[in-house]
Design a protein around this motif. Structure first.
Motif, PDB file in Angstrom:
ATOM      1  N   ARG A  37       0.832  -1.206   0.000  1.00  0.00           N
ATOM      2  CA  ARG A  37       0.000   0.000   0.000  1.00  0.00           C
ATOM      3  C   ARG A  37       0.862   1.251   0.000  1.00  0.00           C
ATOM      4  O   ARG A  37       0.577   2.214  -0.701  1.00  0.00           O
ATOM      5  N   ILE A  38       1.941   1.239   0.782  1.00  0.00           N
ATOM      6  CA  ILE A  38       2.849   2.393   0.809  1.00  0.00           C
ATOM      7  C   ILE A  38       3.511   2.577  -0.552  1.00  0.00           C
ATOM      8  O   ILE A  38       3.650   3.697  -1.048  1.00  0.00           O
ATOM      9  N   ALA A  39       3.901   1.473  -1.178  1.00  0.00           N
ATOM     10  CA  ALA A  39       4.516   1.550  -2.506  1.00  0.00           C
ATOM     11  C   ALA A  39       3.516   2.100  -3.534  1.00  0.00           C
ATOM     12  O   ALA A  39       3.875   2.930  -4.385  1.00  0.00           O
ATOM     13  N   TYR A  41       0.980   4.079  -2.882  1.00  0.00           N
ATOM     14  CA  TYR A  41       0.777   5.481  -2.518  1.00  0.00           C
ATOM     15  C   TYR A  41       1.877   6.356  -3.101  1.00  0.00           C
ATOM     16  O   TYR A  41       1.623   7.395  -3.699  1.00  0.00           O
ATOM     17  N   GLU A  42       3.112   5.911  -2.974  1.00  0.00           N
ATOM     18  CA  GLU A  42       4.242   6.665  -3.520  1.00  0.00           C
ATOM     19  C   GLU A  42       4.203   6.693  -5.037  1.00  0.00           C
ATOM     20  O   GLU A  42       4.512   7.716  -5.660  1.00  0.00           O
ATOM     21  N   THR A  43       3.838   5.572  -5.659  1.00  0.00           N
ATOM     22  CA  THR A  43       3.762   5.504  -7.119  1.00  0.00           C
ATOM     23  C   THR A  43       2.690   6.462  -7.652  1.00  0.00           C
ATOM     24  O   THR A  43       2.915   7.175  -8.637  1.00  0.00           O
ATOM     25  N   ILE A  44       1.528   6.477  -7.008  1.00  0.00           N
ATOM     26  CA  ILE A  44       0.444   7.370  -7.432  1.00  0.00           C
ATOM     27  C   ILE A  44       0.898   8.820  -7.353  1.00  0.00           C
ATOM     28  O   ILE A  44       0.721   9.603  -8.289  1.00  0.00           O
ATOM     29  N   CYS A  45       1.532   9.174  -6.242  1.00  0.00           N
ATOM     30  CA  CYS A  45       1.958  10.566  -6.054  1.00  0.00           C
ATOM     31  C   CYS A  45       3.047  10.973  -7.040  1.00  0.00           C
ATOM     32  O   CYS A  45       3.045  12.084  -7.557  1.00  0.00           O
ATOM     33  N   GLU A  46       3.969  10.079  -7.328  1.00  0.00           N
ATOM     34  CA  GLU A  46       5.059  10.399  -8.263  1.00  0.00           C
ATOM     35  C   GLU A  46       4.561  10.471  -9.704  1.00  0.00           C
ATOM     36  O   GLU A  46       4.887  11.407 -10.429  1.00  0.00           O
ATOM     37  N   ASP A  47       3.755   9.495 -10.126  1.00  0.00           N
ATOM     38  CA  ASP A  47       3.319   9.436 -11.518  1.00  0.00           C
ATOM     39  C   ASP A  47       2.324  10.541 -11.875  1.00  0.00           C
ATOM     40  O   ASP A  47       2.297  11.015 -13.011  1.00  0.00           O
ATOM     41  N   LEU A  48       1.494  10.962 -10.913  1.00  0.00           N
ATOM     42  CA  LEU A  48       0.438  11.924 -11.203  1.00  0.00           C
ATOM     43  C   LEU A  48       0.733  13.319 -10.665  1.00  0.00           C
ATOM     44  O   LEU A  48      -0.134  14.188 -10.708  1.00  0.00           O
TER      45      LEU A  48
END
Length: 140
Positions: A37-39, A41-48
């Motif tokens: 879930r943390i991974a 969360y970080e992916t969503i924030c970085e990509d978008l």
């Protein structure tokens, strides 16, 4: 919601569309693995290009400034002032329901002045004058 498949491209695209229209969204993740879930969360924030707001359990809250916030920070174009909401005459589309239940609602264009408002029924009324308190009247 992010299901058992995880963070796929279609899910990421749907999150992007939701952020474009709502600025602040909640995402529910199904799965018991906290690290994944943390991974995500970080992916969503970085990509978008979004900001992480809160992560409580299986709920992720993400924020990205929308076009309204970005327009305010933009320099004024051609030296013109940006239009202020409610100050100038504006054209509003009003939908009134038809008398027959199987007919489409009627649409009409209405011009609303700065001191007028559109009611829930689609009528144009003058804005109400706010009453001043007795304490403020005593100060004047």
């Amino acid at each position: 919601m992010i299901g058992g498949e995880g963070l796929t491209r279609p899910v990421l695209a749907e999150i992007d569309r939701s952020l474009a229209s709502h600025d602040l969204i909640k995402i529910r993740v199904f799965g018991d693995d906290r690290e994944s879930r943390i991974a995500m969360y970080e992916t969503i924030c970085e990509d978008l290009d979004a900001a992480p707001i809160q992560h409580i359990g299986k709920l992720l809250v993400v924020w990205r400034p929308g076009p309204a916030v970005l327009k305010e920070n933009r320099p004024q174009e051609l030296g013109r002032l940006a239009p202020r909401g409610g100050a100038a005459p504006r054209t509003v589309t009003v939908k009134k329901p038809s008398a027959a239940p199987n007919r489409r609602p009627k649409r009409s264009q209405v011009t609303v002045l700065g001191n007028e408002r559109v009611t829930a029924g689609g009528n144009v009324k003058r804005a109400r004058v706010r009453p001043t308190s007795q304490k403020k009247k005593a100060l004047d």
